[in-house]
Design a protein around this motif. Sequence first.
Motif, PDB file in Angstrom:
ATOM      1  N   PHE A 197      -5.826   2.230  -7.139  1.00 15.64           N
ATOM      2  CA  PHE A 197      -4.805   2.242  -8.196  1.00 15.64           C
ATOM      3  C   PHE A 197      -5.369   1.715  -9.514  1.00 15.64           C
ATOM      4  O   PHE A 197      -5.194   2.337 -10.574  1.00 15.64           O
ATOM      5  N   VAL A 198      -6.042   0.567  -9.466  1.00 16.86           N
ATOM      6  CA  VAL A 198      -6.583  -0.037 -10.687  1.00 16.86           C
ATOM      7  C   VAL A 198      -7.605   0.896 -11.342  1.00 16.86           C
ATOM      8  O   VAL A 198      -7.584   1.097 -12.565  1.00 16.86           O
ATOM      9  N   LEU A 199      -8.500   1.479 -10.527  1.00 20.54           N
ATOM     10  CA  LEU A 199      -9.515   2.367 -11.092  1.00 20.54           C
ATOM     11  C   LEU A 199      -8.880   3.621 -11.687  1.00 20.54           C
ATOM     12  O   LEU A 199      -9.270   4.072 -12.779  1.00 20.54           O
ATOM     13  N   TYR A 200      -7.895   4.186 -11.003  1.00 21.38           N
ATOM     14  CA  TYR A 200      -7.215   5.371 -11.534  1.00 21.38           C
ATOM     15  C   TYR A 200      -6.552   5.077 -12.876  1.00 21.38           C
ATOM     16  O   TYR A 200      -6.701   5.841 -13.843  1.00 21.38           O
ATOM     17  N   MET A 201      -5.827   3.969 -12.964  1.00 21.37           N
ATOM     18  CA  MET A 201      -5.132   3.644 -14.204  1.00 21.37           C
ATOM     19  C   MET A 201      -6.126   3.366 -15.329  1.00 21.37           C
ATOM     20  O   MET A 201      -5.880   3.719 -16.494  1.00 21.37           O
ATOM     21  N   PHE A 202      -7.254   2.752 -14.993  1.00 24.06           N
ATOM     22  CA  PHE A 202      -8.283   2.501 -16.003  1.00 24.06           C
ATOM     23  C   PHE A 202      -8.875   3.811 -16.517  1.00 24.06           C
ATOM     24  O   PHE A 202      -9.003   4.024 -17.729  1.00 24.06           O
ATOM     25  N   LEU A 203      -9.252   4.707 -15.606  1.00 25.74           N
ATOM     26  CA  LEU A 203      -9.842   5.982 -16.008  1.00 25.74           C
ATOM     27  C   LEU A 203      -8.844   6.847 -16.777  1.00 25.74           C
ATOM     28  O   LEU A 203      -9.210   7.532 -17.740  1.00 25.74           O
ATOM     29  N   LYS A 217      -9.416   6.241 -23.072  1.00 25.33           N
ATOM     30  CA  LYS A 217      -9.543   6.315 -24.528  1.00 25.33           C
ATOM     31  C   LYS A 217      -8.806   5.194 -25.259  1.00 25.33           C
ATOM     32  O   LYS A 217      -8.963   5.041 -26.473  1.00 25.33           O
ATOM     33  N   ASN A 218      -8.030   4.428 -24.534  1.00 23.70           N
ATOM     34  CA  ASN A 218      -7.279   3.316 -25.134  1.00 23.70           C
ATOM     35  C   ASN A 218      -8.208   2.117 -25.319  1.00 23.70           C
ATOM     36  O   ASN A 218      -8.724   1.578 -24.345  1.00 23.70           O
ATOM     37  N   ILE A 219      -8.425   1.673 -26.540  1.00 18.81           N
ATOM     38  CA  ILE A 219      -9.355   0.567 -26.785  1.00 18.81           C
ATOM     39  C   ILE A 219      -8.784  -0.768 -26.323  1.00 18.81           C
ATOM     40  O   ILE A 219      -9.518  -1.765 -26.238  1.00 18.81           O
ATOM     41  N   THR A 220      -7.478  -0.798 -26.030  1.00 16.19           N
ATOM     42  CA  THR A 220      -6.864  -2.009 -25.464  1.00 16.19           C
ATOM     43  C   THR A 220      -6.426  -1.731 -24.024  1.00 16.19           C
ATOM     44  O   THR A 220      -5.350  -2.150 -23.603  1.00 16.19           O
ATOM     45  N   ASN A 221      -7.242  -1.023 -23.292  1.00 16.37           N
ATOM     46  CA  ASN A 221      -6.953  -0.640 -21.906  1.00 16.37           C
ATOM     47  C   ASN A 221      -6.695  -1.897 -21.059  1.00 16.37           C
ATOM     48  O   ASN A 221      -7.619  -2.662 -20.764  1.00 16.37           O
ATOM     49  N   PRO A 222      -5.455  -2.140 -20.655  1.00 16.67           N
ATOM     50  CA  PRO A 222      -5.145  -3.392 -19.941  1.00 16.67           C
ATOM     51  C   PRO A 222      -5.811  -3.483 -18.563  1.00 16.67           C
ATOM     52  O   PRO A 222      -6.057  -4.584 -18.063  1.00 16.67           O
ATOM     53  N   TYR A 223      -6.106  -2.340 -17.966  1.00 12.96           N
ATOM     54  CA  TYR A 223      -6.710  -2.346 -16.626  1.00 12.96           C
ATOM     55  C   TYR A 223      -8.180  -2.751 -16.655  1.00 12.96           C
ATOM     56  O   TYR A 223      -8.764  -3.031 -15.605  1.00 12.96           O
ATOM     57  N   SER A 224      -8.761  -2.806 -17.844  1.00  9.27           N
ATOM     58  CA  SER A 224     -10.127  -3.310 -17.969  1.00  9.27           C
ATOM     59  C   SER A 224     -10.204  -4.783 -17.567  1.00  9.27           C
ATOM     60  O   SER A 224     -11.258  -5.264 -17.157  1.00  9.27           O
ATOM     61  N   LEU A 225      -9.067  -5.485 -17.667  1.00  9.27           N
ATOM     62  CA  LEU A 225      -9.026  -6.902 -17.292  1.00  9.27           C
ATOM     63  C   LEU A 225      -9.062  -7.096 -15.777  1.00  9.27           C
ATOM     64  O   LEU A 225      -9.395  -8.183 -15.293  1.00  9.27           O
ATOM     65  N   LEU A 226      -8.714  -6.043 -15.032  1.00 16.08           N
ATOM     66  CA  LEU A 226      -8.571  -6.170 -13.573  1.00 16.08           C
ATOM     67  C   LEU A 226      -9.741  -5.592 -12.786  1.00 16.08           C
ATOM     68  O   LEU A 226      -9.858  -5.854 -11.587  1.00 16.08           O
ATOM     69  N   TYR A 233     -11.311  10.081  -9.270  1.00 14.33           N
ATOM     70  CA  TYR A 233     -11.927  10.973 -10.248  1.00 14.33           C
ATOM     71  C   TYR A 233     -11.354  12.383 -10.150  1.00 14.33           C
ATOM     72  O   TYR A 233     -11.302  13.114 -11.148  1.00 14.33           O
ATOM     73  N   PHE A 234     -10.930  12.788  -8.955  1.00 14.01           N
ATOM     74  CA  PHE A 234     -10.316  14.101  -8.809  1.00 14.01           C
ATOM     75  C   PHE A 234      -8.983  14.183  -9.568  1.00 14.01           C
ATOM     76  O   PHE A 234      -8.532  15.269  -9.929  1.00 14.01           O
ATOM     77  N   LEU A 235      -8.361  13.022  -9.774  1.00 13.39           N
ATOM     78  CA  LEU A 235      -7.070  12.995 -10.456  1.00 13.39           C
ATOM     79  C   LEU A 235      -7.205  13.008 -11.971  1.00 13.39           C
ATOM     80  O   LEU A 235      -6.221  13.277 -12.676  1.00 13.39           O
ATOM     81  N   ILE A 236      -8.402  12.710 -12.471  1.00 13.57           N
ATOM     82  CA  ILE A 236      -8.588  12.698 -13.925  1.00 13.57           C
ATOM     83  C   ILE A 236      -9.535  13.809 -14.390  1.00 13.57           C
ATOM     84  O   ILE A 236      -9.721  14.003 -15.595  1.00 13.57           O
ATOM     85  N   ASN A 257       0.812  -1.216   0.000  1.00 11.90           N
ATOM     86  CA  ASN A 257       0.000   0.000   0.000  1.00 11.90           C
ATOM     87  C   ASN A 257       0.849   1.271   0.000  1.00 11.90           C
ATOM     88  O   ASN A 257       0.475   2.277  -0.617  1.00 11.90           O
ATOM     89  N   ILE A 258       1.977   1.241   0.686  1.00 15.82           N
ATOM     90  CA  ILE A 258       2.870   2.403   0.699  1.00 15.82           C
ATOM     91  C   ILE A 258       3.391   2.691  -0.707  1.00 15.82           C
ATOM     92  O   ILE A 258       3.413   3.850  -1.166  1.00 15.82           O
ATOM     93  N   LEU A 259       3.799   1.664  -1.425  1.00 11.07           N
ATOM     94  CA  LEU A 259       4.330   1.855  -2.779  1.00 11.07           C
ATOM     95  C   LEU A 259       3.268   2.425  -3.713  1.00 11.07           C
ATOM     96  O   LEU A 259       3.537   3.358  -4.489  1.00 11.07           O
ATOM     97  N   ILE A 260       2.051   1.877  -3.627  1.00 10.57           N
ATOM     98  CA  ILE A 260       0.961   2.401  -4.455  1.00 10.57           C
ATOM     99  C   ILE A 260       0.626   3.833  -4.042  1.00 10.57           C
ATOM    100  O   ILE A 260       0.411   4.717  -4.890  1.00 10.57           O
TER     101      ILE A 260
END
Length: 452
Positions: A133-139, A143-152, A281-284, A80-83
């Motif tokens: 972390f996963v939600l932030y990276m996904f959001l 716009k990436n149609i191969t968004n890898p975080y959609s798998l998680l 959401y505040f970050l995006i 958690n610290i690293l994330i």
Amino acid sequence: MILILCSVFCVLVILNRTLIIDDAYITFQYSRNFAEHLKPWYNLDPFYQGNGQTSLLWMVVLSAFNWVGLKSEKIFYIVNILIGIFLITQAVSLIFKEQKPLKKVFRVIFSLFFTYWMALNSTHGLETILSTFVLYMFLKDWKNITNPYSLLLVLVRPEFGIFLVFWFLNSNFSQKKEVITKFLYSSAGILIFALFYFIFYKFYIPLPFILKSNFNSYSYLGFKVFLGRFILFSPVILALLYKKNYFKLIPLVFLIFFYSFNISSYSSGIYIRYFFPLTTYFLIADFDFSSHNFYRKATNLIVSCVLLASALRMIDLSKNFYDDRQGVITDNEGFYSSYGVLAKKLKKSDRVIIMDAGHVAYFSPATVYDGYGLNDATMLLARKHSDTATYRNYVDTRKINIVSVVSKDSLTFNPRIDSGFTYKSLNLQNKKLLYKLPMDSNFYLFVYQYKD
């Protein structure tokens, strides 16, 4: 600023790393059994197994560390610290991209509270920070149609599947390749989730969802909670509306509503751990509300009021989090004086029902059954439907010999709200009382001999 906030964050997490809530030990138990026996079960009794923890991904991550000899309670906060350091860096970097002083100040305020909130959510032992972390990276990669975080998404939180639905609907349906690619990526995470359940479990709905979901909990208090969270997110909601990003907005509003009205659990309220990932959401969000001269003054006034209301809500929420922390400290003191003592008294041959089962299951050699049914769907559904006969029959077939329930009185049994059903169903008033152990907040653990 990054250095200061990250340092404060690390110190807060390390100083509070022992404030693990009981629910986390349930996940730790699942992780240990998956690592040691390749069975992601609460206990190794193969009877109508269900999944009684929230996040498959968090459980698998902790299992990987267990597999190399690193215990969950020793490693989770380092993950958690690293994330957290990464996310704080992202939040602070946005401050220097804002041109208007008011918005810059708001970004500073958010970064301060975000750091504090994330530090607290890094200590309870559950999947909140990984979900964030996963939600932030996904959001961020929307716009990436191969968004890898959609798998998680579904693996880290089942309800995050709603993001996949609107991500897919946000496709350009005139572009066949984009539609097919997004459909395959959206389906892949759900398929992995379904296969995991099909292989390892006999009951396919996450058990915490059945236990904690309440679709009839609309009340004045619930409305106040919803309104407070809506105010907190009002700058984001306004920004998404202004940019016409409706496919991002709808999942946000839905989950604010869902977490406010339809999730009822003490542990889910601690540092609003279910709700916290939505703060990404505040970050995006882009708070640029450029407008024509005629509307500029009115727009600036509205934006200023919205930012001020959100900042005030952050202050109020932080006071609630401080109270939550004090509650966890009190609860843990009660666990060590009751469940901690009981865990040392149990033998490997014991089969035990525990109402707050995480600590005892993880630290005792006994086979432990969660009194709510978070390790077995039969017990959970029996409680849900107030089916005393099925509940009692289940306990008998599992050859359970010790049952513990929680009382509000030290002399005679006066059930805490979660213990009355178990006490009556098993006729514990006619059973031998083995131990009476003090807990927190004037509660007492009554431990009965159910079978010899």
